[in-house]
Design an enzyme around this catalytic site. Structure first.
Site, PDB file in Angstrom:
ATOM      1  N   HIS A 193      -7.803  -2.204   3.133  1.00  9.10           N
ATOM      2  CA  HIS A 193      -6.776  -1.617   3.992  1.00  9.10           C
ATOM      3  C   HIS A 193      -7.443  -0.677   4.996  1.00  9.10           C
ATOM      4  O   HIS A 193      -8.426  -0.006   4.667  1.00  9.10           O
ATOM      5  CB  HIS A 193      -5.768  -0.845   3.145  1.00  9.10           C
ATOM      6  CG  HIS A 193      -5.123  -1.680   2.092  1.00  9.10           C
ATOM      7  ND1 HIS A 193      -4.124  -2.575   2.357  1.00  9.10           N
ATOM      8  CD2 HIS A 193      -5.382  -1.793   0.762  1.00  9.10           C
ATOM      9  CE1 HIS A 193      -3.773  -3.180   1.242  1.00  9.10           C
ATOM     10  NE2 HIS A 193      -4.525  -2.741   0.260  1.00  9.10           N
TER      11      HIS A 193
ATOM     12  N   VAL B  86       2.488  -1.601   6.644  1.00 11.88           N
ATOM     13  CA  VAL B  86       2.352  -2.963   6.123  1.00 11.88           C
ATOM     14  C   VAL B  86       1.602  -2.945   4.794  1.00 11.88           C
ATOM     15  O   VAL B  86       1.997  -3.608   3.828  1.00 11.88           O
ATOM     16  CB  VAL B  86       1.640  -3.870   7.149  1.00 11.88           C
ATOM     17  CG1 VAL B  86       1.316  -5.232   6.535  1.00 11.88           C
ATOM     18  CG2 VAL B  86       2.502  -4.057   8.389  1.00 11.88           C
ATOM     19  N   CYS B  87       0.543  -2.176   4.721  1.00 11.47           N
ATOM     20  CA  CYS B  87      -0.258  -2.118   3.500  1.00 11.47           C
ATOM     21  C   CYS B  87       0.521  -1.495   2.348  1.00 11.47           C
ATOM     22  O   CYS B  87       0.317  -1.852   1.178  1.00 11.47           O
ATOM     23  CB  CYS B  87      -1.547  -1.340   3.742  1.00 11.47           C
ATOM     24  SG  CYS B  87      -2.633  -2.110   4.975  1.00 11.47           S
ATOM     25  N   THR B  88       1.417  -0.572   2.642  1.00 17.36           N
ATOM     26  CA  THR B  88       2.264   0.005   1.600  1.00 17.36           C
ATOM     27  C   THR B  88       3.079  -1.080   0.914  1.00 17.36           C
ATOM     28  O   THR B  88       3.188  -1.120  -0.315  1.00 17.36           O
ATOM     29  CB  THR B  88       3.189   1.076   2.202  1.00 17.36           C
ATOM     30  OG1 THR B  88       2.393   2.125   2.772  1.00 17.36           O
ATOM     31  CG2 THR B  88       4.116   1.664   1.148  1.00 17.36           C
TER      32      THR B  88
ATOM     33  N   LEU C  54       0.577  -3.349  -1.299  1.00 16.71           N
ATOM     34  CA  LEU C  54       0.150  -2.739  -2.556  1.00 16.71           C
ATOM     35  C   LEU C  54       1.283  -2.768  -3.576  1.00 16.71           C
ATOM     36  O   LEU C  54       1.050  -3.008  -4.765  1.00 16.71           O
ATOM     37  CB  LEU C  54      -0.335  -1.314  -2.304  1.00 16.71           C
ATOM     38  CG  LEU C  54      -1.697  -1.202  -1.613  1.00 16.71           C
ATOM     39  CD1 LEU C  54      -1.916   0.198  -1.071  1.00 16.71           C
ATOM     40  CD2 LEU C  54      -2.812  -1.555  -2.576  1.00 16.71           C
TER      41      LEU C  54
END
Length: 210
Positions: A37, A44-46, A49
């Site tokens: 990330h 978006v990465c939240t 994950l």
């Protein structure tokens, strides 16, 4: 540094949300999905994950471990983990590497200096039980990764390793597969005694083995 498919995934030891992690020792005889990330607290990465956390059991059923990496420090990771649990309905249940010194990022070629030399690009590595890299994917910042596709590729790779078959376009688990071209017809009869459908001499379609 550009890593090629079939190469041994570089080893490293860094801090993570689950303590100090020596990669090869942690991996053991399992597979891994290593995904990077650009920074903590990115939208978006939240979502990614959280999705991986919700579906961790599906990876575990395939003997696959999950590990994320970001160049932000450990204290930041713990704060981000609270946001992930609050917004995605799943707590972080796999290690997130704190790669503040870019040890992992440099080993795996995750830094793109023409984009931003301070952050990692969004890459996925699938690594097998022999610690070999079997797939790499690089995503743009605006496009979320597809967990179903990552699982599909793992199923395909593990099926190939076990049964000497390849998977055709849009294959899903349970669909027909293709006998590897490296197998002669004589060899194929030993593996597939019930026969196959030869579309051409090189395209031999067979039911997916168990």
């Amino acid at each position: 540094m550009t890593l090629q498919l079939g190469e041994i995934a570089p080893d490293f030891t860094v801090e993570s949300t689950e303590g100090t992690l020596g990669f090869h020792q942690w991996l053991g005889k399992d597979w891994a999905v290593l995904f990077s990330h650009p920074a903590d607290y990115t939208p978006v990465c939240t979502t990614e994950l959280g999705a991986f956390a919700r579906r961790k059991d599906e990876f575990a059923a395939r003997d696959v471990k999950l590990v994320g990496v970001s160049v932000d420090p450990l204290a930041s990771h713990h704060g981000w983990a609270r946001d992930i649990e609050q917004t995605q309905g799943a707590a972080l249940n796999y290690p997130l590497l704190a790669d503040a010194d870019q040890v992992v990022a440099q080993l795996y070629g995750m830094i793109h200096p023409k984009a931003d030399p301070k952050v990692t690009v969004r890459t996925v590595f699938i690594i097998d039980s022999d610690k070999k890299i079997r797939l790499t994917l690089t995503y743009p910042p605006s496009t979320g990764r597809n967990v179903d596709e990552i699982l599909r590729v793992i199923d395909s790779l593990q099926l190939t390793d076990k049964h000497k078959v390849a998977t055709p376009v849009d294959w899903q688990n349970g669909d027909d597969v293709i006998i590897l071209p490296s197998l002669t017809d004589d060899d194929a009869r030993q593996h597939f005694p019930e026969g196959w459908d030869a579309k051409t001499p090189y395209l031999r379609v067979v039911r997916q083995p168990d």
